[in-house]
Enzyme design. Sequence first.
Site, PDB file in Angstrom:
ATOM      1  N   SER A 138      -6.225   3.333   4.114  1.00  0.00           N
ATOM      2  CA  SER A 138      -5.673   2.522   3.028  1.00  0.00           C
ATOM      3  C   SER A 138      -6.785   1.825   2.252  1.00  0.00           C
ATOM      4  CB  SER A 138      -4.677   1.484   3.575  1.00  0.00           C
ATOM      5  OG  SER A 138      -3.726   1.133   2.600  1.00  0.00           O
ATOM      6  N   LYS A 188       0.189   3.841  -2.681  1.00  0.00           N
ATOM      7  CA  LYS A 188      -0.791   4.933  -2.612  1.00  0.00           C
ATOM      8  C   LYS A 188      -0.138   6.303  -2.460  1.00  0.00           C
ATOM      9  CE  LYS A 188      -4.183   1.636  -1.083  1.00  0.00           C
ATOM     10  NZ  LYS A 188      -4.459   0.685  -0.010  1.00  0.00           N
ATOM     11  N   SER A 203       0.786  -1.242   0.000  1.00  0.00           N
ATOM     12  CA  SER A 203       0.000   0.000   0.000  1.00  0.00           C
ATOM     13  C   SER A 203       0.812   1.283   0.000  1.00  0.00           C
ATOM     14  CB  SER A 203      -0.955   0.015   1.196  1.00  0.00           C
ATOM     15  OG  SER A 203      -2.069  -0.807   0.940  1.00  0.00           O
ATOM     16  N   LYS A 226       3.347   6.533   5.027  1.00  0.00           N
ATOM     17  CA  LYS A 226       2.329   5.568   4.598  1.00  0.00           C
ATOM     18  C   LYS A 226       2.802   4.165   4.904  1.00  0.00           C
ATOM     19  CE  LYS A 226      -1.481   4.159   2.705  1.00  0.00           C
ATOM     20  NZ  LYS A 226      -1.464   2.964   3.600  1.00  0.00           N
TER      21      LYS A 226
END
Length: 462
Positions: free
Chosen positions: A162, A107, A104, A276
């Site tokens: 997320s 992202k 993730s 993140k």
Amino acid sequence: MGKTRRGKIQRICSLLCALLLFLSGETRAYAADPVDTTLSGVSQTAEEEQQATENAYNMTVDSNELTGWPQGPQTYGEAGIVMDMDSGAILYAKNIDGKAYPASITKVLTMLVALENAEEDQKVTISQDSIDFLEYGDAHIGMTPGEELSLTDALYALMLASANEVAHAIGESEGEGYDWFIEQMNETAQRLGAVNSHFVNTNGLQDENHYTTALDMALIARELFLNYPEFQEISQTLQYTIGPTNLESESRVFQQAHEMFYEGSDHYYPYAVAGKTGYTENAMNTLVTCAEKDGIRLVCVVMKTHGRNVYTDSIALLDYGFSSFQKLDLAGAEESRDISEIEEGAYVMVPEGVDFSDMELTLMENEENPREGTASYTYEGNPVGTATVSFSRSYLEENVPQILEKSDGKKENGLPGWVRFLLTAAGILVALTVLWFFIALAIRRKRRLERRRRRRQRRRRQ
């Protein structure tokens, strides 16, 4: 969130161009033999995972191989990097060119492309396709087809929760659709120098053709951090609420998953300002963390981290970066005859005790304006900083003499532009003076004739 077409200041553009140089074998001391972390697969037993963890910990830290470089910590990740965001200096390098699944942290790029292409009052619509690909265990916030979100709400869901369905919907809702958005992700990565990456989705769910490297993710996160303050604003929000939508009467509440932002957490890091998280079974733990302390801004990326070490490794790496290096101001140190001016505030980031004379300088011209370019500095082959510079006349005469022949104020027909300007102005002044002389002469002649006429008239009357 309105369309955010922030102008990229010249310094950032030049730094990004210079980082392309850093990717070549000529400027990288440890570019050879990166380890493809995607090949090690997933451990099937506890014994296999214990061995894989030990192997990751014992992997070579490439920056530790540099002469006179501070010894960085061993980590439980199979790839890791610490980069000074303002100078572009790579402070810590462990398999930074090794192929890895991002999960993730993908992202971060999704957010960057979304902000680069956002329209005023951008809406994100959840389609059936945004839902259908989800599998059990995939992160989501329970959106339903037909729901609409503002881009602001969508980015909070993307980065904090997320939310994979929201990530897909963002890609569908901008520009020419999802495939176009994926193209923009890859084009943006290439533009930033992230040349060892390939992205096929906006969320980071497992796909063998969806991969990146620690270095590439650092470049991407750096671009988002330096140009879009929304990254920090969203990251530092611990809880966010999306209110009722066109199809849902209840609010949705979710929290930041990055543990380094929570005071009281075992992994709280007071200097963390953006980041993140990421995890899939194949990617294992991945993490991007941006931190700022005493005017130094670092980005740390760790990939394929074994066990629950993703935060302790990141903290150790950031502490290492903050404590082991010093800034050397370029304006007072650079004496190259090829450079006439260097940008104010530019610096290199080097270990304590390293002298400026130990640096190696590489110059790259700006394609749009060859009179300016980028100075890239390395120590023992490792990138330690870049700066925007103006080239000296001797450099231009030797390397781009054609620029001196253009009528742009440098040189034309043997005369500098300012001399030609003064000559032109003097010519105009002379012409006006002559014109005024003849006008005045004509006026005086007319007055004399008028006086003679009046005298004749007076004589006749007498």
